[in-house]
Structure formats: C-alpha cells, structure tokens
Design an enzyme around this catalytic site. Structure first.
Site, PDB file in Angstrom:
ATOM      1  N   LYS A 181       0.853  -1.185   0.000  1.00 35.98           N
ATOM      2  CA  LYS A 181       0.000   0.000   0.000  1.00 35.98           C
ATOM      3  C   LYS A 181       0.892   1.238   0.000  1.00 35.98           C
ATOM      4  O   LYS A 181       1.749   1.394   0.867  1.00 35.98           O
ATOM      5  CB  LYS A 181      -0.910  -0.001   1.228  1.00 35.98           C
ATOM      6  CG  LYS A 181      -1.731   1.269   1.327  1.00 35.98           C
ATOM      7  CD  LYS A 181      -2.823   1.157   2.361  1.00 35.98           C
ATOM      8  CE  LYS A 181      -3.564   2.480   2.481  1.00 35.98           C
ATOM      9  NZ  LYS A 181      -4.631   2.406   3.478  1.00 35.98           N
ATOM     10  N   ARG A 235     -10.861   9.788   1.967  1.00 33.03           N
ATOM     11  CA  ARG A 235     -10.701  10.432   3.273  1.00 33.03           C
ATOM     12  C   ARG A 235     -11.865  11.375   3.544  1.00 33.03           C
ATOM     13  O   ARG A 235     -12.260  11.561   4.692  1.00 33.03           O
ATOM     14  CB  ARG A 235      -9.342  11.143   3.344  1.00 33.03           C
ATOM     15  CG  ARG A 235      -8.207  10.127   3.359  1.00 33.03           C
ATOM     16  CD  ARG A 235      -6.834  10.761   3.376  1.00 33.03           C
ATOM     17  NE  ARG A 235      -5.790   9.742   3.213  1.00 33.03           N
ATOM     18  CZ  ARG A 235      -4.523  10.010   2.982  1.00 33.03           C
ATOM     19  NH1 ARG A 235      -4.102  11.256   2.912  1.00 33.03           N
ATOM     20  NH2 ARG A 235      -3.654   9.017   2.854  1.00 33.03           N
ATOM     21  N   LYS A 244       1.287  10.125   5.386  1.00 32.18           N
ATOM     22  CA  LYS A 244       1.399   8.777   5.951  1.00 32.18           C
ATOM     23  C   LYS A 244       2.683   8.086   5.494  1.00 32.18           C
ATOM     24  O   LYS A 244       2.771   6.869   5.462  1.00 32.18           O
ATOM     25  CB  LYS A 244       0.160   7.951   5.559  1.00 32.18           C
ATOM     26  CG  LYS A 244      -1.161   8.569   6.047  1.00 32.18           C
ATOM     27  CD  LYS A 244      -2.350   7.630   5.885  1.00 32.18           C
ATOM     28  CE  LYS A 244      -3.623   8.244   6.483  1.00 32.18           C
ATOM     29  NZ  LYS A 244      -4.781   7.324   6.436  1.00 32.18           N
ATOM     30  N   GLU A 278       7.447  -6.584   1.207  1.00 32.50           N
ATOM     31  CA  GLU A 278       6.220  -6.457   2.007  1.00 32.50           C
ATOM     32  C   GLU A 278       5.300  -7.662   1.773  1.00 32.50           C
ATOM     33  O   GLU A 278       4.744  -8.230   2.714  1.00 32.50           O
ATOM     34  CB  GLU A 278       5.468  -5.173   1.638  1.00 32.50           C
ATOM     35  CG  GLU A 278       6.048  -3.894   2.223  1.00 32.50           C
ATOM     36  CD  GLU A 278       5.694  -3.716   3.704  1.00 32.50           C
ATOM     37  OE1 GLU A 278       5.017  -4.590   4.276  1.00 32.50           O
ATOM     38  OE2 GLU A 278       6.105  -2.700   4.281  1.00 32.50           O
ATOM     39  N   LYS A 295      -2.270  -1.474  -3.811  1.00 35.61           N
ATOM     40  CA  LYS A 295      -3.129  -0.292  -3.729  1.00 35.61           C
ATOM     41  C   LYS A 295      -2.310   0.976  -3.788  1.00 35.61           C
ATOM     42  O   LYS A 295      -1.307   1.038  -3.090  1.00 35.61           O
ATOM     43  CB  LYS A 295      -3.881  -0.382  -2.401  1.00 35.61           C
ATOM     44  CG  LYS A 295      -4.753   0.780  -2.076  1.00 35.61           C
ATOM     45  CD  LYS A 295      -5.387   0.558  -0.745  1.00 35.61           C
ATOM     46  CE  LYS A 295      -6.199   1.783  -0.384  1.00 35.61           C
ATOM     47  NZ  LYS A 295      -6.560   1.804   0.985  1.00 35.61           N
ATOM     48  N   SER A 341     -10.350   5.580  -4.584  1.00 32.05           N
ATOM     49  CA  SER A 341     -11.303   6.675  -4.759  1.00 32.05           C
ATOM     50  C   SER A 341     -10.847   7.727  -5.773  1.00 32.05           C
ATOM     51  O   SER A 341     -11.661   8.236  -6.551  1.00 32.05           O
ATOM     52  CB  SER A 341     -11.565   7.327  -3.403  1.00 32.05           C
ATOM     53  OG  SER A 341     -10.347   7.763  -2.819  1.00 32.05           O
ATOM     54  N   TYR A 394     -15.375   0.925  -6.820  1.00 33.93           N
ATOM     55  CA  TYR A 394     -16.641   1.599  -6.545  1.00 33.93           C
ATOM     56  C   TYR A 394     -17.620   1.429  -7.704  1.00 33.93           C
ATOM     57  O   TYR A 394     -18.795   1.718  -7.568  1.00 33.93           O
ATOM     58  CB  TYR A 394     -16.386   3.084  -6.241  1.00 33.93           C
ATOM     59  CG  TYR A 394     -15.476   3.245  -5.030  1.00 33.93           C
ATOM     60  CD1 TYR A 394     -15.968   3.085  -3.747  1.00 33.93           C
ATOM     61  CD2 TYR A 394     -14.108   3.483  -5.189  1.00 33.93           C
ATOM     62  CE1 TYR A 394     -15.140   3.183  -2.637  1.00 33.93           C
ATOM     63  CE2 TYR A 394     -13.263   3.579  -4.089  1.00 33.93           C
ATOM     64  CZ  TYR A 394     -13.791   3.430  -2.820  1.00 33.93           C
ATOM     65  OH  TYR A 394     -12.958   3.511  -1.732  1.00 33.93           O
TER      66      TYR A 394
HETATM   67  C1  PBG Z   1      -7.102   3.738   5.443  1.00 32.10           C
HETATM   68  C2  PBG Z   1      -7.595   3.420   4.080  1.00 32.10           C
HETATM   69  C3  PBG Z   1      -7.481   4.300   3.011  1.00 32.10           C
HETATM   70  C4  PBG Z   1      -8.101   3.690   1.929  1.00 32.10           C
HETATM   71  C5  PBG Z   1      -8.557   2.438   2.349  1.00 32.10           C
HETATM   72  N1  PBG Z   1      -8.216   2.282   3.700  1.00 32.10           N
HETATM   73  C6  PBG Z   1      -6.959   5.674   2.957  1.00 32.10           C
HETATM   74  C7  PBG Z   1      -5.628   5.997   3.501  1.00 32.10           C
HETATM   75  O1  PBG Z   1      -4.763   5.127   3.636  1.00 32.10           O
HETATM   76  O2  PBG Z   1      -5.420   7.148   3.808  1.00 32.10           O
HETATM   77  C8  PBG Z   1      -8.218   4.323   0.585  1.00 32.10           C
HETATM   78  C9  PBG Z   1      -9.224   3.774  -0.357  1.00 32.10           C
HETATM   79  C10 PBG Z   1      -9.603   4.692  -1.453  1.00 32.10           C
HETATM   80  O3  PBG Z   1      -8.982   5.752  -1.675  1.00 32.10           O
HETATM   81  O4  PBG Z   1     -10.567   4.346  -2.161  1.00 32.10           O
HETATM   82  N2  PBG Z   1      -7.019   2.828   6.364  1.00 32.10           N
END
Ligand code: PBG
Length: 337
Positions: A207, A217, A230, A246, A261, A287, A326
């Site tokens: 990720k 968010r 992050k 990982e 991701k 997203s 989505y």
């Molecule tokens: C956080 C989490 C995130 C997403 C899924 N779980 C956002 C982040 O890491 O800040 C993002 C999914 C998306 O953008 O559709 N635990």
C-alpha cells in the site's frame, strides 16, 4: 502528380498479419485473453449512523454513504448481481473518535453493527472488514500517535482487538490497511487463539502513500483531521523491490491473499507480484481513480462505460484475481445482462 500510393511486397511479414484475427467480432471474442466477471469484483461501502440515511460524497459522484439498513439492501443487490464480497468502511461519528482509537474495538461500533446486520440478512456474501485506526482516531492517522511519531507495536495491539470484535460480529475476511510491521502475524495468532481459525486475512501488503486517496478520506471523515502525510508507514511510490518484500513478509505471517493499492498507477506491482507469488492478489481501484474516470466522463473527455470496463480489464490483464472498485455493482449488473 505522381503515383501517391504503391502496394509493396509484404513478404517480410512471413505470412503473419496480426489484424487477421481482429477482423470480426467472433474472432476477437475467440482470441480474447482476459475476461471480467461479477466474481472478480469487490464492492466497497461507506457506513454511517442512522436509519434510511444516505449522504453524498462531494468528490465521488454517484457514491453515497449508507446507514446500516441501506447497507443490507446494498448487500442484497450485490449478491443478486453476483458480487462475492463487500468491503466495509465506517464513517465514525465525531464524538466517538479519540486519540487512542478505542472505538475501533467497541463490539457495538458502527462497523460491527453493519457486519452483523449484513451477515444475518445476506449470509451468502463475503464481508471484508478494514482494520486501521484512521476510521476511529481523532487525528486521521492509521496508527496511534505520540509526539508526532506513529507507534507500531502499540497500534498492532489495538488492531488485534479491533479484528477480534469484527470477526465476532461476522467479518469473513480481516483486511489490515495500516501498513504497521508485524500486524498480519499478530492478527493471525489472535484469531487462531480465539476460535477464528477460518477467518481469512487479506493483507493490504503493498500500500503506497498515495495522492489518490483524497475522496476516500472525505468519505470516512478522516481527511480534514489528517496533519501531514502517511509516509512513515505507507510505501514510497518510487519503490517496487520493497513491495515484493512487504508481500513476502505478509505471506510468511499468514496472509490468505494480498492487495496492491492504488490500482492503475501500480499495475507493474500487480504484474510483478503475480509473477513472483502463488497467492490470490487483489488490486484496489481507489477513490481518486474512481473520481478521475467519473469527472473526466462528466466533462465529456472520455466515454464513461468504456473507460470503466477498460480499466477493470487492465487489472485482470496485469494478473489480479479481483478488483475492489466503486464501480462494482454497476459493472456486475451490466455484465449479467
Ligand atoms: C485507510 C484506508 C485508506 C483507503 C482504504 N483504507 C486511505 C488511507 O490510507 O489514507 C483508501 C481507499 C480509497 O482511496 O478508495 N485505512
């Protein structure tokens, strides 16, 4: 006005003409290498408090946060369309968010109520529970924060408790999305010790610290809280070898499946993982990727349905077993027509 076009000797093709198999629809169907079916699609849902409540997400046109009863309805629709599993994300009310993220392991939290309501009404669909603290903490980080530092082992201890209440509520798959070190092994051990040997773990293994999570968010209400970024736990987008480490580690710790991701900008990682590991691999069309397609289509820049299908096939072509998207319900329904 000399001859403008002249037919050349094409012997160098050695008889090969790749257009030959593309000439007709039946032939294109015959040589198609990748297929997309509803069972490839996992549908993420955003859960809110209330009854018969849905709220719009400004940056995700067409996606709504749903109250638990409407999530149950959505689960029925997903099941009927052939979608195998849902991924749930709670938008925890402000007053329940805290520095220690204790709401994450409240057995009666929004996530747990959604899991158990869907599990009892629609037992045929798989339920994937996200485990990370950003959906419960007051600062929007995925881990506990002390003096600006994201604490690893202390966070893992909270995640274990969160995974246990979720499993008890009906989660079939625990999906840690936090990128703390050692959380897959720790959650696996805790699940086994508590009678949840059959609960799977889908590890968000690779990720990345991505700019494409912005609309999510907003959807879960963590974005406005987040200070900084992050990058001390999510991966640097410049890296690929590290993603393989990982993934290797999460498999060694007991992951049943792994995730890459975001999706489209990281298809090279999906392909590399496919070539390196024999484990189910999922990609998350996040997203921001969703928003890019929707907003570009709304502006008349691209064909909406066409670009959605093209993007989803790209994941399959890269070697993913499935995609969190989505668009899942709409596409599954279209595929079933
Ligand atoms: C956080 C989490 C995130 C997403 C899924 N779980 C956002 C982040 O890491 O800040 C993002 C999914 C998306 O953008 O559709 N635990």
């Amino acid at each position: 006005m000399a001859e403008q076009w002249q037919k050349h000797d094409m012997d160098f093709l050695g008889g090969q003409r790749l257009r030959r198999t593309r000439r007709t629809a039946w032939s294109r169907a015959m040589v198609r290498e990748t297929t997309l079916t509803p069972s490839d699609l996992i549908w993420p849902l955003f859960v809110i408090e209330g009854h018969n409540e849905k709220t719009a997400i400004r940056t995700m046109p067409g996606v709504q946060r749903l109250s638990v009863d409407l999530c149950v309805e959505a689960a029925r629709q997903a099941r009927d369309a052939g979608i195998p599993a849902l991924a749930l994300f709670p938008n925890t009310p402000d007053h329940l968010r805290s520095e220690n993220g204790a709401e994450a392991y409240n057995p009666d939290n929004l996530m747990c109520r959604a899991l158990s309501a869907i599990k009892s009404a629609v037992p045929e669909i798989g339920l994937i529970a996200d485990v990370a603290l950003d959906e419960y903490s007051s600062d929007g980080q995925d881990g506990l924060v002390r003096d600006g530092e994201i604490l690893n082992d202390e966070t893992v201890a909270v995640m274990i408790k969160s995974a246990l209440v979720q499993s008890k509520a009906g989660a079939d798959i625990i999906a840690p999305s936090d990128m703390m070190d050692g959380r897959v092994g720790a959650i696996r051990a805790a699940l086994d010790d508590n009678g949840f040997e059959q609960t799977q773990i889908m590890a968000y293994a690779a990720k990345y610290a991505s700019y494409f999570y912005g609309p999510f968010r907003e959807a879960v209400g963590s974005g406005s809280r987040l200070q900084g970024d992050k990058r001390t736990y999510q991966m640097d987008y410049a890296n690929s070898d590290e993603a393989m480490r990982e993934i290797e580690q999460d498999i060694a710790e007991g992951a049943d499946s792994i995730m890459v991701k975001p999706g489209l900008p990281y298809l090279d990682i999906v392909r590399r993982a496919r070539d390196s590991f024999n484990i189910p691999i999922y990609a998350y069309q996040v997203s921001g990727e969703f928003a890019m397609i929707e907003l570009a289509a709304a502006a008349g820049a691209i064909d909406r349905k066409g670009s959605i299908l093209e993007s989803l096939h790209a994941f399959k072509r890269a070697g993913a077993n499935g995609v969190l998207s989505y668009f899942a319900l709409e596409v599954a329904r279209d595929l079933g027509k």
